[in-house]
Enzyme design. Structure first.
Site, PDB file in Angstrom:
ATOM      1  N   LYS A  85     -12.533  -9.008  -4.014  1.00  0.00           N
ATOM      2  CA  LYS A  85     -11.073  -8.829  -4.037  1.00  0.00           C
ATOM      3  C   LYS A  85     -10.490  -9.520  -5.280  1.00  0.00           C
ATOM      4  O   LYS A  85     -11.221  -9.800  -6.220  1.00  0.00           O
ATOM      5  CB  LYS A  85     -10.467  -9.368  -2.743  1.00  0.00           C
ATOM      6  CG  LYS A  85     -10.924  -8.596  -1.499  1.00  0.00           C
ATOM      7  CD  LYS A  85     -10.358  -7.195  -1.488  1.00  0.00           C
ATOM      8  CE  LYS A  85     -10.791  -6.430  -0.261  1.00  0.00           C
ATOM      9  NZ  LYS A  85     -10.329  -5.044  -0.280  1.00  0.00           N
ATOM     10  N   ARG A 135     -13.841  -6.315 -10.942  1.00  0.00           N
ATOM     11  CA  ARG A 135     -13.960  -5.676  -9.624  1.00  0.00           C
ATOM     12  C   ARG A 135     -14.766  -4.374  -9.696  1.00  0.00           C
ATOM     13  O   ARG A 135     -14.713  -3.655 -10.687  1.00  0.00           O
ATOM     14  CB  ARG A 135     -12.563  -5.447  -9.040  1.00  0.00           C
ATOM     15  CG  ARG A 135     -11.870  -6.785  -8.818  1.00  0.00           C
ATOM     16  CD  ARG A 135     -10.519  -6.647  -8.203  1.00  0.00           C
ATOM     17  NE  ARG A 135     -10.600  -6.139  -6.849  1.00  0.00           N
ATOM     18  CZ  ARG A 135      -9.532  -5.871  -6.092  1.00  0.00           C
ATOM     19  NH1 ARG A 135      -8.322  -6.060  -6.593  1.00  0.00           N
ATOM     20  NH2 ARG A 135      -9.680  -5.415  -4.886  1.00  0.00           N
ATOM     21  N   SER A 189       0.835  -1.210   0.000  1.00  0.00           N
ATOM     22  CA  SER A 189       0.000   0.000   0.000  1.00  0.00           C
ATOM     23  C   SER A 189       0.869   1.260   0.000  1.00  0.00           C
ATOM     24  O   SER A 189       0.594   2.228  -0.724  1.00  0.00           O
ATOM     25  CB  SER A 189      -0.884   0.021   1.249  1.00  0.00           C
ATOM     26  OG  SER A 189      -1.845  -0.994   1.189  1.00  0.00           O
ATOM     27  N   GLY A 213      -5.938  -3.466  -7.825  1.00  0.00           N
ATOM     28  CA  GLY A 213      -7.077  -2.612  -7.494  1.00  0.00           C
ATOM     29  C   GLY A 213      -6.619  -1.266  -6.957  1.00  0.00           C
ATOM     30  O   GLY A 213      -7.232  -0.228  -7.254  1.00  0.00           O
ATOM     31  N   SER A 246     -13.424   1.571   2.736  1.00  0.00           N
ATOM     32  CA  SER A 246     -12.369   1.202   1.787  1.00  0.00           C
ATOM     33  C   SER A 246     -11.320   2.298   1.719  1.00  0.00           C
ATOM     34  O   SER A 246     -11.620   3.439   1.362  1.00  0.00           O
ATOM     35  CB  SER A 246     -12.976   0.973   0.398  1.00  0.00           C
ATOM     36  OG  SER A 246     -11.978   1.063  -0.593  1.00  0.00           O
ATOM     37  N   ASP A 280      -7.187  -7.888   4.443  1.00  0.00           N
ATOM     38  CA  ASP A 280      -6.384  -8.761   3.571  1.00  0.00           C
ATOM     39  C   ASP A 280      -5.988 -10.064   4.260  1.00  0.00           C
ATOM     40  O   ASP A 280      -5.391 -10.940   3.636  1.00  0.00           O
ATOM     41  CB  ASP A 280      -5.134  -8.018   3.095  1.00  0.00           C
ATOM     42  CG  ASP A 280      -5.504  -6.912   2.117  1.00  0.00           C
ATOM     43  OD1 ASP A 280      -6.545  -7.029   1.448  1.00  0.00           O
ATOM     44  OD2 ASP A 280      -4.755  -5.921   2.028  1.00  0.00           O
ATOM     45  N   ARG A 308     -12.832 -14.177  -2.149  1.00  0.00           N
ATOM     46  CA  ARG A 308     -12.009 -14.814  -1.107  1.00  0.00           C
ATOM     47  C   ARG A 308     -12.828 -15.603  -0.094  1.00  0.00           C
ATOM     48  O   ARG A 308     -12.276 -16.505   0.540  1.00  0.00           O
ATOM     49  CB  ARG A 308     -11.141 -13.763  -0.404  1.00  0.00           C
ATOM     50  CG  ARG A 308      -9.983 -13.323  -1.286  1.00  0.00           C
ATOM     51  CD  ARG A 308      -9.009 -12.428  -0.551  1.00  0.00           C
ATOM     52  NE  ARG A 308      -7.893 -12.107  -1.456  1.00  0.00           N
ATOM     53  CZ  ARG A 308      -7.140 -11.023  -1.353  1.00  0.00           C
ATOM     54  NH1 ARG A 308      -7.337 -10.173  -0.371  1.00  0.00           N
ATOM     55  NH2 ARG A 308      -6.155 -10.808  -2.207  1.00  0.00           N
ATOM     56  N   ARG A 327      -2.890 -13.868  -2.263  1.00  0.00           N
ATOM     57  CA  ARG A 327      -3.069 -14.147  -0.831  1.00  0.00           C
ATOM     58  C   ARG A 327      -3.691 -15.521  -0.591  1.00  0.00           C
ATOM     59  O   ARG A 327      -3.450 -16.141   0.441  1.00  0.00           O
ATOM     60  CB  ARG A 327      -3.881 -13.036  -0.171  1.00  0.00           C
ATOM     61  CG  ARG A 327      -3.176 -11.683  -0.253  1.00  0.00           C
ATOM     62  CD  ARG A 327      -3.621 -10.700   0.796  1.00  0.00           C
ATOM     63  NE  ARG A 327      -3.248  -9.348   0.402  1.00  0.00           N
ATOM     64  CZ  ARG A 327      -2.022  -8.829   0.504  1.00  0.00           C
ATOM     65  NH1 ARG A 327      -1.042  -9.544   1.017  1.00  0.00           N
ATOM     66  NH2 ARG A 327      -1.767  -7.601   0.112  1.00  0.00           N
TER      67      ARG A 327
HETATM   68  C1  S3P Z   1      -5.620  -1.229   0.062  1.00  0.00           C
HETATM   69  C2  S3P Z   1      -6.846  -1.232   0.656  1.00  0.00           C
HETATM   70  C3  S3P Z   1      -7.664  -2.455   0.828  1.00  0.00           C
HETATM   71  C4  S3P Z   1      -6.845  -3.724   0.662  1.00  0.00           C
HETATM   72  C5  S3P Z   1      -5.919  -3.660  -0.513  1.00  0.00           C
HETATM   73  C6  S3P Z   1      -4.975  -2.468  -0.402  1.00  0.00           C
HETATM   74  C7  S3P Z   1      -4.925   0.052  -0.094  1.00  0.00           C
HETATM   75  O1  S3P Z   1      -8.682  -2.451  -0.152  1.00  0.00           O
HETATM   76  O2  S3P Z   1      -7.684  -4.833   0.545  1.00  0.00           O
HETATM   77  O3  S3P Z   1      -5.151  -4.844  -0.576  1.00  0.00           O
HETATM   78  O4  S3P Z   1      -3.717   0.054  -0.401  1.00  0.00           O
HETATM   79  O5  S3P Z   1      -5.570   1.092   0.080  1.00  0.00           O
HETATM   80  P1  S3P Z   1     -10.077  -1.704   0.129  1.00  0.00           P
HETATM   81  O6  S3P Z   1      -9.721  -0.360   0.520  1.00  0.00           O
HETATM   82  O7  S3P Z   1     -10.855  -1.693  -1.143  1.00  0.00           O
HETATM   83  O8  S3P Z   1     -10.750  -2.532   1.189  1.00  0.00           O
END
Ligand code: S3P
Length: 441
Positions: free
Chosen positions: A346, A123, A23, A95, A168, A319, A350, A392
């Protein structure tokens, strides 16, 4: 398609490091590209998802280079130095890349098309494209702008007040990035707290934000200044080794220099509640993020206990649900995971994939609409399982294999390259070569 073969393992003792946080690695390059001056990113994660962001930013005209010591350097001239991409931005499996870059694309006076692989095309993107359209971006895509490929004609944005339906960090970050490029004050109010890497990093780059609980306000037009970012180890990568420590009797494992952002530590809280020993040492601040050495030991004498995981805890371990299900299968009693319907959207579904593959390994696990129910204690047996193309899932099933009788074969194991390319090697090193090893073939 690569296979990962895992055999049962005895308890683990030792210390390791894991690669840089995914992230934070995405965000460091994106903010670096929007900032003025030099951003030096140390311990950037060189894995599939972050490479997607890096390639997209290059296509937007960002200057990104690598120093001999491995640091990634972004030289920015502010948002106005970015240009209209000639081709499609390919976000691959990521994503985070797609949602955050949609926010950037909405704020730039360009025409941008974003696409991804088959998983990313499935997604949900409306959660981002709807607020961006309300800010004034013209967005279109498949299913009326709900899924990729997505085309954005950006620029001239107005600030917005937005309450996302789902908790999110990607949605929050996308709107904040667009807000940075908009006129006026943008406010995002989350239904539950999520990881605040974007807010911390924006501050580190010199922006002012007003944060009150789950409400974040940011005034557009602020100038970002490049800086050094030291990326901590990724807690979501460490989680697999910490889970192994919890379920293999006699284990004690320390992962050094891991990020412990409060929006990410739900899994550690749950491991402690289940009866594992969890300790944070050497706590410090590293370029705006909390970091520690994290030690987990299997419960002395007793066994892990089942738990209930729901509500505001879910975004804090979003996650880690597949690996949490593995730990729950090795515990005594029932574990219920609820309020986790978003897990179906995801990299794979999952909830479904975890239930199907752990059941194949002998776990008593049931899929629910918004979660999982696991009756712990059934002895796991090695089986042929599959990652469903999801990094994952591959790693969680590999850890399950350590606690199973016989050999577990995980198909589609190349997917670990999305976040942790060294995982098979790290696992084999830890599991001790011939005695109880894992190897990729
Ligand atoms: C992330 C936020 C999460 C997480 C993803 C990374 C990020 O997703 O599942 O692996 O870097 O902001 P969501 O914000 O859609 O839940």
């Amino acid at each position: 398609m690569a296979e990962l073969r895992v055999r049962p393992s005895e308890g683990w003792q030792g210390t390791l490091r894991v690669p840089g946080d995914k992230s934070i690695s995405h965000r460091a390059l994106i903010l670096g590209a929007l900032a003025h001056g030099t951003t030096r990113v140390r311990n950037w994660l060189p894995a599939g998802d972050c490479w997607s962001t890096r390639r997209c930013l290059l296509a937007l005209g960002a200057a990104i280079a690598e120093e001999p010591d491995g640091a990634v350097v972004v030289t920015g001239g502010g948002p106005q130095a970015l240009r209209e991409p000639e081709g499609i931005l390919d976000c691959g499996n990521a994503g985070t890349a797609m949602r955050l870059l949609l926010g950037v694309a909405a704020g730039l006076p360009h025409f941008t098309v974003l696409d991804g692989d088959a998983s990313l095309r499935r997604r949900p993107m409306r959660r981002v494209t709807e607020p961006l359209a309300r800010m004034g971006a013209r967005v279109d895509g498949r299913q009326g702008g709900a899924t990729a490929p997505l085309a954005v004609r950006g620029g001239g944005l107005r600030a917005i007040r937005w309450q996302p339906e789902v908790a999110s960090a990607q949605v929050k970050s996308s709107i904040l990035l667009a807000g940075l490029l908009a006129d006026g004050e943008t406010v995002v109010e989350e239904p539950a707290a999520t990881r605040d890497h974007t807010e911390r990093m924006l501050r580190g780059f010199g922006a002012r934000l007003d944060v009150a609980g789950t409400r974040i306000a940011l005034t557009g037009g602020q100038r970002l200044t490049g800086r050094q970012v030291d990326v901590p180890g990724d807690l979501s990568a460490a989680a697999f080794f910490l889970a192994a420590a919890a379920i293999l009797p006699g284990s004690r494992v320390t992962v050094q220099a891991v990020g412990i952002n409060p929006g990410r530590t739900g899994f550690l809280d749950v491991l402690a509640e289940m009866g594992a020993e969890v300790a944070l040492t050497e706590q410090r601040d590293v370029t705006g993020e909390p970091v520690a050495d994290v030690t987990v030991a299997a419960p002395a004498g007793g066994r892990l206990r089942g738990v209930r995981v729901a509500g505001e805890l879910v975004p804090r371990l979003v996650d880690e649900v597949p690996i949490l299900a593995v730990v729950a299968a090795c515990a005594q009693g029932d574990t219920v995971i609820a309020d986790a319907a978003d897990l179906r959207t995801k990299e794979s579904d999952r909830l479904h994939e975890t239930a199907v593959h752990l059941a194949r390994m002998g776990a008593a696990i049931e899929e629910r609409r918004d979660g999982l129910q696991i009756r712990g204690g059934a002895r796991l047996v090695g089986a042929e399982v599959d990652s469903a193309g999801d990094h994952r899932m591959a790693m969680a099933l590999a850890i399950a294999g350590l606690a199973a009788r016989g050999e577990t074969v995980i198909g589609g194991a190349e997917s670990v390259g999305i976040s942790f390319p060294e995982f098979p090697r790290a696992l084999a090193a830890f599991a001790g070569g011939d005695r109880s090893g894992a190897h990729a073939s």
